[in-house]
Every structure is written in C-alpha cells, then in structure tokens.
Design a protein around this motif. Structure first.
Motif, PDB file in Angstrom:
ATOM      1  N   PRO A 106      40.761 -78.720  44.812  1.00 21.65           N
ATOM      2  CA  PRO A 106      41.789 -78.348  45.793  1.00 21.65           C
ATOM      3  C   PRO A 106      42.452 -77.004  45.487  1.00 21.65           C
ATOM      4  N   LYS A 107      43.038 -76.455  46.545  1.00 22.63           N
ATOM      5  CA  LYS A 107      43.845 -75.239  46.377  1.00 22.63           C
ATOM      6  C   LYS A 107      45.222 -75.646  45.843  1.00 22.63           C
ATOM      7  N   TRP A 108      45.742 -74.880  44.911  1.00 20.65           N
ATOM      8  CA  TRP A 108      47.050 -75.176  44.336  1.00 20.65           C
ATOM      9  C   TRP A 108      48.133 -74.923  45.366  1.00 20.65           C
ATOM     10  N   ASP A 109      49.068 -75.865  45.487  1.00 22.28           N
ATOM     11  CA  ASP A 109      50.128 -75.771  46.492  1.00 22.28           C
ATOM     12  C   ASP A 109      51.387 -75.093  45.979  1.00 22.28           C
ATOM     13  N   GLY A 110      51.389 -74.649  44.724  1.00 24.95           N
ATOM     14  CA  GLY A 110      52.561 -73.985  44.172  1.00 24.95           C
ATOM     15  C   GLY A 110      53.598 -74.950  43.619  1.00 24.95           C
ATOM     16  N   LYS A 111      53.414 -76.249  43.854  1.00 25.99           N
ATOM     17  CA  LYS A 111      54.396 -77.246  43.410  1.00 25.99           C
ATOM     18  C   LYS A 111      53.818 -78.197  42.365  1.00 25.99           C
ATOM     19  N   THR A 112      52.561 -78.556  42.505  1.00 25.43           N
ATOM     20  CA  THR A 112      51.930 -79.488  41.565  1.00 25.43           C
ATOM     21  C   THR A 112      51.927 -78.895  40.154  1.00 25.43           C
ATOM     22  N   SER A 113      52.278 -79.730  39.176  1.00 26.92           N
ATOM     23  CA  SER A 113      52.329 -79.255  37.788  1.00 26.92           C
ATOM     24  C   SER A 113      50.944 -78.809  37.314  1.00 26.92           C
ATOM     25  N   LEU A 114      50.918 -77.682  36.615  1.00 30.34           N
ATOM     26  CA  LEU A 114      49.680 -77.168  36.035  1.00 30.34           C
ATOM     27  C   LEU A 114      49.576 -77.494  34.542  1.00 30.34           C
ATOM     28  N   SER A 115      50.491 -78.278  34.061  1.00 28.84           N
ATOM     29  CA  SER A 115      50.482 -78.637  32.638  1.00 28.84           C
ATOM     30  C   SER A 115      49.175 -79.360  32.296  1.00 28.84           C
ATOM     31  N   GLY A 116      48.439 -78.820  31.312  1.00 30.22           N
ATOM     32  CA  GLY A 116      47.168 -79.407  30.909  1.00 30.22           C
ATOM     33  C   GLY A 116      46.051 -79.181  31.909  1.00 30.22           C
ATOM     34  N   LYS A 117      46.268 -78.301  32.885  1.00 30.33           N
ATOM     35  CA  LYS A 117      45.284 -78.071  33.944  1.00 30.33           C
ATOM     36  C   LYS A 117      44.677 -76.666  33.831  1.00 30.33           C
ATOM     37  N   ARG A 118      43.507 -76.532  34.450  1.00 30.96           N
ATOM     38  CA  ARG A 118      42.829 -75.240  34.525  1.00 30.96           C
ATOM     39  C   ARG A 118      42.910 -74.726  35.969  1.00 30.96           C
TER      40      ARG A 118
END
Length: 476
Positions: A377-389
């Motif tokens: 998915p495209k990042w929505d600017g709100k979902t946490s990116l902690s531990g994510k690429r």
C-alpha cells in the motif's frame, strides 16, 4: 362476358380473383353481373366486401398532405411541434413506417436519442427495406455510444443500397470512434469512390489520418474538402488544428477565424483559437475567445479551466482560482483542473489546500503514465512506520526530485529502513546527501512483484505529509 359464362361461373371467377388479390378484376365482374341482375345477392355481397377492403386500405395510409405538413414543420426546425403532431397521427395510422421515421428524426434533433432509436426500429419493423432508415438508426446508435450496433445498421443500409456513399462515410465515423482506423479509412475510401465530390468524407478521412499520426496526408484531405466545399466550417476548423500541431500558430488562427465566419456559433473554434492565442502569450485575446465560447456553451468546464490557466499565466491568481473552482463546480471529477488549482493555491500561499489538490495529479493524462503499481500500500502519512520499510520513488524531473528530496529525512527518521529510487545520474549525489538511506536508480521492471518494503510513497506527496516540519525546520 355473361354471354360466354353463366352467372354462377362469373361469381366463381370473381371469388377466385379475390383469393388471388386481384381486386379490380373481381370488382369488374361483380359490377357486370349487377348490371344484368341487379338483385343478385352474392354479387352485392362481393362488391360490399371489396368496398370494405378498399376503405381499410385507405385508412392504413395517412393523406399525403398530412405527411407533407409534418416534413415542412421538420424542415422549419419546429421539432416539438413535429413530435406532438406525428404522435397524434401515429395513433390513427400506427402501421405507417414513414411516420415512425419522421418521429425518430425529430427526436434525434432534440437529442432524445433512445426515443429516436426506438422510433427508427419501429419504422424498420414495418418496412425492413428502407436503406435511409437503417442509416438514420446508425447515426442515432453512434451518438448513444453503441458503435457496434451502429456499424451493423450501416452495413444493413449498404446491403440494401450498395452505392450509398453517405452510409459508408457514417460507418467510417463509427469505426474511427472505436479506434479501428484502418477499417474507417477503408470505408471513407469507398464513400469517396462512390461520390468523388463528397467533401464530408474527405474531411473525415483527414481526421482518421491525423489520428494515425499522418499529419501531412490529413492536411491534404482537409484541403480537398475545403476546395470542394469552401463553406465547410469543420474542414477549416480541422485545418486549424493541424496547423497548430505544426506550431504554425498564425495560420491556425486564420483557419479558426474562417470557420467562425462560416459558423458564428462554432464554440469549438473559439475555444481552440483561445488555446493558440494563449500559446502566443496573447492573453487578453485568449480570454476574449474563451468568453465567446461560454456564450454558446455556458457550462463548459474545460473553458473555465482554460480561462483559469490564462489568468494564472498573467499572475492574476484570484481570478485563476475563481475559474478553476467554477470548472470543478460544473464537473467535480475534472481531474485536469485540480492540479491547476493546486499550483494557483500554492502560488498564493494557500499551501495546505494546494498540496491536497495536488494529489489529483494521478488522474490526469500528464501524470498517469508515471504512476507505479505495487502490491504494497501507499503510505497515508498517519500509519506508524516504526519497524517498517518504506520506498520513496521519484515521479517527475531531476529538478523536482532534488526539490522533494529535502523532505526525505523526515520519513527515514520514522522508518526502520528507507529506500529512495531516483534518476540514475542523481544516485551519487543523493547517496552522499543521505548516507542513512538506501539510494538506488529507478527500476520499474519488477514493481508488482516487489517485497522489499512495507509501504511506498511518490516524492510529490512528501510535502503534504511533512508540511509542518518543512516550514519550521531548516532544510538540510
């Protein structure tokens, strides 16, 4: 007659004539019998039956003067009256094919397309051998967007009248609308071979060739159209379009002016002339042309968009914004206008709304080819990116990539791992600028199968998600 045949034989002969549909012969026999034997009941009954048949035959057909009156009203463009009166006549003569054809033609002129199609089909059911009605049906079906059915109607028309040049031309138009350009050109060639002075077919051939990218040959056909019919407004208009494509702007304006002279309400010509005048930076003249377009087409979103673009180029941002908003009000899904409004808002320091409108770029013909398709998915600017690429990918030119890259560190600080894909020549520079980010050259070959990130984001959306950080923190 009765000297050679008995009365009985004459009555049997008259009855035989009736069975064979030979009404005149039967009537003559009955009248001959009654001259000799005025009280012959069978002859009287036979004659009465013939009179009833004749009366029924007459009542199936409306008087010719009634049909002529409807045709005259049609020629006077009194379509509402034609529809009303034809409907009344049809109630009296429901099996008369010509009435249904007149009704269909009138409904077509008032753009009641489904009603026109229905009327034409009824006319054909009553008289399936009328090539003109099949051609009319094809035109109505084409305007309904039913191109395959339209082509089939034209083919039926041509089967009934093989030399029907107009039907071949109309079939070419329907095929062109389906982007079947080779078949369309074949149909136009057939039309021209049947009617060598058919200006409309030459014009349409030019349109098909232009769509194929053969601009020079297209212009030859436009010229032939105009030479055959100097008052052919559309031929002049299309020549203007071709000259604009060749950047011969002054000549294009001349042809647009000719088309308007021939057809004063030709709003497409005013609109395209406005575009050429805008190309020439004659902004006031362009605005005048666009405003004339709106006189004839007051709710055209495209024209309001063009006016907004003109004001934007003039630096009149409030006027530009107003016209862009009017275009969107008329056509809320008009994707091309929202990025234009975005640029105006950004130029006028309305940053937040401007960046929101900029997201519409992916629905425009300019940006859509640059869109990438991933399973993630495209990042929505709100979902946490902690531990994510997250993958950030370039979408425009080198200058835009450098501009948007000022926000990349805001993302990388939130994610476990950040990949930045950019133009190959920028890789060394951005690697030095962002040592904690994996910088790679753009590679679209395996987009849908990629699994080396959890979210992705086009670079043009960075400002939207980091507006506050970008305005408060000094740029790296």
């Amino acid at each position: 007659m009765l000297a050679n045949f008995s009365v009985e034989q004459s009555l049997m002969k008259a009855k035989s004539h009736l069975r064979n549909g030979e009404i005149t012969e039967a009537q003559h026999l009955y009248e001959t019998i009654l001259k000799k034997f005025s009280n012959n009941i069978r002859a009287q009954q036979g004659l009465e039956a013939i009179q009833k048949v004749n009366q029924n035959t007459v009542t199936k057909c409306p008087p010719q003067e009634v049909v002529n009156q409807l045709v005259n009203l049609y020629n006077q463009r009194k379509m509402a009256t034609v529809i009303e009166q034809t409907g009344a006549v049809i109630e009296q003569y429901p099996e008369e094919a010509i009435l249904w054809n007149i009704l269909g033609a009138s409904k077509f002129q008032t753009r009641e397309l489904e009603g026109a199609v229905g009327a034409y089909k009824k006319s054909i059911s009553l008289n399936p051998n009328n090539a003109d009605v099949y051609n009319n049906l094809g035109v109505a079906l084409r305007d309904c967007g039913k191109f395959d059915e339209a082509v089939e109607a034209y083919r039926k028309s041509i089967s009934l009248r093989p030399d029907y040049a107009e039907a071949y031309n109309n079939m070419g138009v329907a095929l062109k609308d389906q982007n079947k350009l080779e078949e369309a050109i074949e149909a136009y060639n057939k039309s021209i071979s049947l009617k060598p002075n058919y200006a409309e077919a030459y014009n349409n051939m030019g349109v098909a060739l232009n769509k194929q990218g053969d601009l020079e040959r297209a212009m030859d056909f436009y010229k032939k159209c105009i030479s055959l019919q100097p008052v052919h407004a559309k031929g002049h208009f299309n020549m203007g379009n071709a000259l604009r494509d060749q950047l011969k702007l002054d000549e294009a304006i001349e042809y647009y002016n000719k088309s308007i002279l021939l057809k004063p309400n030709y709003y497409e010509a005013y609109k395209n002339m406005g575009n050429v005048l805008q190309d020439k930076c004659r902004f006031e003249d362009a605005l005048e042309a666009y405003k004339k377009t709106l006189l004839f087409l007051p709710n055209d979103a495209g024209t309001y968009n063009n006016i907004g673009t003109t004001y934007q180029k003039m630096g009149k941002l409030e006027e530009a914004e107003s016209n862009f908003r009017q275009a969107i009000l008329i056509k809320p899904d008009f994707a091309e206008t929202r990025p234009n409004l975005s640029f105006t808002l950004l130029s006028n320091s309305k940053i937040k709304e401007g960046l929101e409108k900029f997201e519409w770029r992916w629905k425009t013909s300019k940006f859509l080819p640059q869109l990438r398709y991933f399973s993630k998915p495209k990042w929505d600017g709100k979902t946490s990116l902690s531990g994510k690429r997250i993958l950030i990918w370039c979408e425009q030119g080198i200058g835009d990539t450098l501009n948007f890259s000022t926000c990349v560190s805001f993302v990388s600080e939130k994610a476990e791992h950040c990949i930045l894909e950019c133009q190959e020549k920028l890789v060394p520079l951005l690697k030095r600028s962002f040592p904690n980010i994996e910088v790679k050259p753009e590679d679209r070959s395996k987009d849908i199968k990629r699994d080396d990130f959890d979210f992705h984001l086009p670079m043009g959306s960075l400002y939207k998600h980091f507006l506050e950080e970008n305005t408060e923190i000094p740029k790296p």
